[in-house]
Write a protein that holds these residues in place. Structure first.
Motif, PDB file in Angstrom:
ATOM      1  N   LEU A   1       0.832  -1.200   0.000  1.00 36.65           N
ATOM      2  CA  LEU A   1       0.000   0.000   0.000  1.00 36.65           C
ATOM      3  C   LEU A   1       0.865   1.247   0.000  1.00 36.65           C
ATOM      4  O   LEU A   1       1.868   1.312   0.706  1.00 36.65           O
ATOM      5  CB  LEU A   1      -0.898   0.022   1.238  1.00 36.65           C
ATOM      6  CG  LEU A   1      -1.907  -1.111   1.377  1.00 36.65           C
ATOM      7  CD1 LEU A   1      -2.493  -1.119   2.779  1.00 36.65           C
ATOM      8  CD2 LEU A   1      -3.016  -0.965   0.347  1.00 36.65           C
TER       9      LEU A   1
ATOM     10  N   PHE B   1      -4.703  11.406   5.316  1.00 38.47           N
ATOM     11  CA  PHE B   1      -4.007  10.250   4.767  1.00 38.47           C
ATOM     12  C   PHE B   1      -4.864   9.712   3.638  1.00 38.47           C
ATOM     13  O   PHE B   1      -6.027   9.388   3.852  1.00 38.47           O
ATOM     14  CB  PHE B   1      -3.847   9.146   5.817  1.00 38.47           C
ATOM     15  CG  PHE B   1      -2.735   9.370   6.788  1.00 38.47           C
ATOM     16  CD1 PHE B   1      -2.817  10.356   7.755  1.00 38.47           C
ATOM     17  CD2 PHE B   1      -1.599   8.580   6.755  1.00 38.47           C
ATOM     18  CE1 PHE B   1      -1.793  10.556   8.654  1.00 38.47           C
ATOM     19  CE2 PHE B   1      -0.559   8.771   7.663  1.00 38.47           C
ATOM     20  CZ  PHE B   1      -0.662   9.765   8.616  1.00 38.47           C
TER      21      PHE B   1
ATOM     22  N   PHE C   1      -4.942   6.673   0.846  1.00 40.08           N
ATOM     23  CA  PHE C   1      -4.321   5.417   0.455  1.00 40.08           C
ATOM     24  C   PHE C   1      -4.668   5.061  -0.986  1.00 40.08           C
ATOM     25  O   PHE C   1      -5.773   5.345  -1.465  1.00 40.08           O
ATOM     26  CB  PHE C   1      -4.803   4.287   1.360  1.00 40.08           C
ATOM     27  CG  PHE C   1      -4.097   4.231   2.683  1.00 40.08           C
ATOM     28  CD1 PHE C   1      -4.494   5.048   3.733  1.00 40.08           C
ATOM     29  CD2 PHE C   1      -3.038   3.370   2.886  1.00 40.08           C
ATOM     30  CE1 PHE C   1      -3.843   5.005   4.954  1.00 40.08           C
ATOM     31  CE2 PHE C   1      -2.377   3.314   4.101  1.00 40.08           C
ATOM     32  CZ  PHE C   1      -2.786   4.137   5.142  1.00 40.08           C
ATOM     33  N   GLY C   2      -3.741   4.420  -1.643  1.00 41.85           N
ATOM     34  CA  GLY C   2      -4.005   3.828  -2.942  1.00 41.85           C
ATOM     35  C   GLY C   2      -4.660   2.469  -2.769  1.00 41.85           C
ATOM     36  O   GLY C   2      -4.771   1.962  -1.647  1.00 41.85           O
ATOM     37  N   PRO C   3      -5.066   1.844  -3.873  1.00 48.10           N
ATOM     38  CA  PRO C   3      -5.766   0.553  -3.807  1.00 48.10           C
ATOM     39  C   PRO C   3      -4.849  -0.614  -3.471  1.00 48.10           C
ATOM     40  O   PRO C   3      -5.324  -1.691  -3.114  1.00 48.10           O
ATOM     41  CB  PRO C   3      -6.360   0.401  -5.210  1.00 48.10           C
ATOM     42  CG  PRO C   3      -5.446   1.192  -6.078  1.00 48.10           C
ATOM     43  CD  PRO C   3      -4.986   2.355  -5.254  1.00 48.10           C
TER      44      PRO C   3
END
Lengths: 114, 110
Positions: B88, B98, B100-102
């Motif tokens: 991640l 924050f 987050f990407g997948p």
């Protein structure tokens, strides 16, 4: 030192029921966070708290509420659960200090709403 | 809207291969870029990057940030089956946000 604990580990819940997910940290971190993790969507922030007594909304707050009565505990409540709230829920904490962006995560709660 | 994109979304390699995972971000008031490894349960911290061009290294893992092009890469050399995980990437802002990407799901075959 346990770090961050979450309870329950997993739960199956009927739609419409109220549910509180518990999160406790023993690191005396200022900030705490609740995320949900769904396949293909990564971690999405639900609510956060930068210090005891304050809370804020994240990206997906609808249907959830939080409280931060003290430094250690940050419970997440689903007032009336719906199937779209089926997910894995992670609690996290971090120390609010310059240069410190590291979040520490709990083990997660797998919630299924039927 | 702030966002983080990771590629590839999944990757299958054999032990000994070298892999590069990509993360691009668009975050207002960018502060830092974080990499985490997630195996069965909670994500565990790998790196925090705040300055462009300075490589962070930990064993076979290394990462670098390009703040001009708004991306970061995570390299894993001589991969092992224990490297199998979801990686991640998250971007933080000075507003304490924050994003987050997948994630990239890496599978390392023996």
């Amino acid at each position: 030192i346990a770090g961050i604990t979450q309870a329950p580990t997993s739960q199956i819940l009927a739609a419409g029921r109220r549910m509180t997910l518990r999160c406790t940290q023993d690191m005396r971190h200022n900030a705490m966070y609740w995320y949900r993790q769904d396949l293909g969507l990564g971690l999405r922030l639900i609510h956060y708290s930068n210090t005891a007594g304050t809370t804020g909304k994240g990206e997906v707050p609808d249907g959830y509420s939080v409280s931060r009565a003290n430094t250690d505990d940050f419970p997440l409540t689903l007032a009336s659960a719906v199937p779209s709230q089926t997910s894995v829920y992670f609690c996290a904490s971090r120390e609010l200090a310059e240069g410190s962006d590291t979040q520490y995560f709990g083990p997660g709660t797998r919630l299924t709403v039927l | 809207e702030d966002k983080v994109v990771q590629s590839p979304l999944s990757l299958v390699v054999h032990e000994g291969d070298t892999v590069t995972l990509n993360c691009s971000y668009e975050v207002t008031n960018f502060r830092s870029l974080l990499w985490y490894k997630q195996e069965k349960k909670a994500p565990t911290f790998l790196f925090m990057l705040t300055s462009s061009g300075i490589e962070k290294k930990s064993g076979r893992l290394s990462s670098i940030l390009d703040k001009k092009e708004l991306f970061s890469i995570l390299n894993i050399t001589a991969t092992q089956t224990g490297d199998s995980a979801v990686y991640l990437c998250a971007a933080t802002s000075y507003g304490q946000n924050f994003v987050f990407g997948p994630g990239t799901r890496l599978s390392v075959l023996p």
